[in-house]
Structure formats: structure tokens, C-alpha cells
Design an enzyme around this catalytic site. Structure first.
Site, PDB file in Angstrom:
ATOM      1  CD  GLU A  46      -8.870   0.871   7.336  1.00  0.00           C
ATOM      2  OE1 GLU A  46      -8.789  -0.072   8.153  1.00  0.00           O
ATOM      3  OE2 GLU A  46      -8.347   1.978   7.539  1.00  0.00           O
ATOM      4  CG  HIS A 101      -6.012  -2.202   8.630  1.00  0.00           C
ATOM      5  ND1 HIS A 101      -6.135  -0.885   9.035  1.00  0.00           N
ATOM      6  CD2 HIS A 101      -4.690  -2.473   8.750  1.00  0.00           C
ATOM      7  CE1 HIS A 101      -4.956  -0.408   9.368  1.00  0.00           C
ATOM      8  NE2 HIS A 101      -4.063  -1.351   9.210  1.00  0.00           N
ATOM      9  CG  ASP A 121      -0.357  -0.581   2.468  1.00  0.00           C
ATOM     10  OD1 ASP A 121       0.875  -0.544   2.583  1.00  0.00           O
ATOM     11  OD2 ASP A 121      -1.108  -1.054   3.320  1.00  0.00           O
ATOM     12  CG  ASN A 131      -9.093  -1.430  11.682  1.00  0.00           C
ATOM     13  OD1 ASN A 131      -8.157  -2.125  11.285  1.00  0.00           O
ATOM     14  ND2 ASN A 131      -9.518  -0.362  11.037  1.00  0.00           N
TER      15      ASN A 131
END
Ligand code: F6R
Length: 248
Positions: free
Chosen positions: A143, A138, A67, A136
Site C-alpha cells: 500500500e 498498490h 498475496d 491507489n
């Protein structure tokens, strides 16, 4: 899933580096999928060290990164290209032409993302994909949501990810709100996946990813469907999983 439980961050880093080094030694022209962030920093230090000792070479290795922040130039000190150069590429013999990080400044994101996936497919997919995990759940910047996204895509970062990454920027307002991320197709297409985690703040995400329901609400949970995942984590990151009775 093979799980290595290591004492602390340094032991986790050394173990992760040994898995990557093993791939490079076994398959010198491999395609490595690479990650940024705090988690792999220690592993990259070990790899640089082992390269300097003459134990490994990246001469024929290809790499693709997961990313990049939208809007950050490669020269920006918080861009993921900059991270890769300063933590690994500038210190080993990898050919710069063989390294790929998504272009955060692309003017045609759709075409860029399609080309990125086509490159990975054309290489026969990634040989070893290194992953960290967000608090979270990811992976890459996939996400939590209501579906898994297959392709490389532009993603709106969640408030929790912006909060978590604010530590790297002068202020929370400076954290980019979007990123380009490899999708689940490229990640799950990898022949082998190395998931790394350190610290108690990852314990919940690891527990849900390894033993919770498979759901896009916890993107890491998709890894339960991959036949060849190695999880290297420290005791703190595994604490919730072990407390739930899961044998590691
Ligand atoms: C980074 C990436 C992210 C990180 C995750 C954990 O390239 O894809 O998924 O792995 O946000 O970040 P750290 O390691 O900083 O806790």
C-alpha cells in the site's frame, strides 16, 4: 517498458494470456508469480481454454501468489487460494504441490514470510510476475506509504483498498483488514513483470506509475526501475497517460 494498448478488457486479457503462455512455452519449468482480482480473471480464462485445446501445459510450472487475506481459510470463497483454484489451478495440469499462496491462517507470520521469500530466492526468483494495480497505486498489497517494504510482510489494508474490495464480500465489515503480501524485493527481483490494467478507474494509478515520480506514495512507480516490464492495458486505463502526451 513495453506498452500494449488494447481496445477493451477482453483484448487486454487475451494479450496478457499470450505473454504468460509465451513464458510457459519458452520455459516449461518456469516460476510464475500470480495475481488475483478482477483484472487477471479474463487472462486465466484464455489460459484454461488454450490448455484444453492442447496448446499449453502447466505440468512443470511452479507458481507463487502475491498475496492472501489474513484470517481467511483456503476454503473461504473470497480467499485468494480459493480464487486461484477456481480460476486456474483446478482446470489445468499444474501440480498442486507446485503452487504457493500465502497462508492467511499462519500462526507465525514472521516465520511464514521469511520462508516465502527464501523459497522465491531459492528458485532464483520469479521468471514472470503478473501484477494488477490498485486505484491507489498498490501492487500486491504494498500500500502507499513512506517507504518501500522489501520482504514478504503483513500489511494493514488502506480504507481505499477495503472500499474497492468490499464488492466481493457480503458487507464492507466482512473485508479482512490485513493481508500477507510479497514485498518489493521479490516483485522487483522477477526477471520480467507483466502489469495489467483495465478501466478508467485505473487511469490515474497507471499514469502515476508509468510517468510520475518514483515514490512509495505510489507503489507501482517502483516499476520504472525494473528493466523488463510489459504493461498490457486497455484504452480506458491508459487514457490519462495518453492525454498527458505520453506515447504508447
Ligand atoms: C491481487 C493483488 C492486487 C490487485 C489489485 C487490483 O492479488 O495483488 O494488487 O491486483 O488490487 O485488483 P482488481 O484487479 O480486482 O482491480
Amino acid at each position: 517498458m513495453r506498452i500494449y494498448c488494447e481496445k477493451d478488457y477482453d483484448a487486454m486479457s487475451r494479450r496478457a494470456a499470450s505473454v504468460i503462455a509465451g513464458e510457459v512455452i519458452h520455459n516449461p519449468a518456469c516460476l510464475l508469480g500470480l495475481a488475483t482480482g478482477s483484472t487477471p480473471e479474463g487472462a486465466y480464462k484464455y489460459l484454461v481454454d488454450w490448455y484444453k485445446q492442447g496448446l499449453i501445459s502447466f505440468k512443470d510450472v511452479l507458481s507463487v501468489n502475491l498475496d492472501e487475506y489474513v484470517g481467511l481459510a483456503p476454503s473461504h470463497d473470497q480467499s485468494y487460494r480459493y480464487f486461484m483454484q477456481s480460476n486456474l489451478f483446478d482446470h489445468v495440469d499444474i501440480d498442486p504441490a507446485n503452487t504457493r499462496v500465502p497462508d492467511g491462517l499462519t500462526r507465525d507470520a514472521a516465520a511464514f514470510c521469511a520462508d516465502y521469500d527464501a523459497y522465491i530466492r531459492g528458485c532464483g526468483y520469479v521468471d514472470l510476475q503478473l501484477l494488477g494495480i490498485g486505484r491507489n497505486g498498490h501492487i500486491g498489497f504494498n500500500e502507499p506509504g513512506d517507504h518501500f517494504v522489501r520482504e514478504t510482510h503483513v500489511v494493514d489494508l488502506t480504507e481505499s483498498t477495503i472500499d474497492a474490495n468490499a464488492r466481493f464480500f457480503a458487507s464492507r465489515n466482512d473485508v479482512p483488514k490485513q493481508a500477507i503480501s510479497m514485498g518489493m524485493g521479490a516483485i522487483m527481483g522477477a526477471k520480467r513483470i507483466l502489469l495489467c490494467a483495465s478501466g478508467e478507474d485505473k487511469a490515474d494509478a497507471i499514469c502515476r506509475s508509468v510517468s510520475g515520480p518514483i515514490t512509495p506514495g505510489c507503489p507501482g512507480s517502483i516499476l520504472q526501475l525494473h528493466p523488463n516490464v510489459v504493461l498490457v492495458a486497455d484504452e480506458a486505463a491508459l487514457s490519462k497517460l495518453t492525454a498527458s502526451g505520453f506515447k504508447v
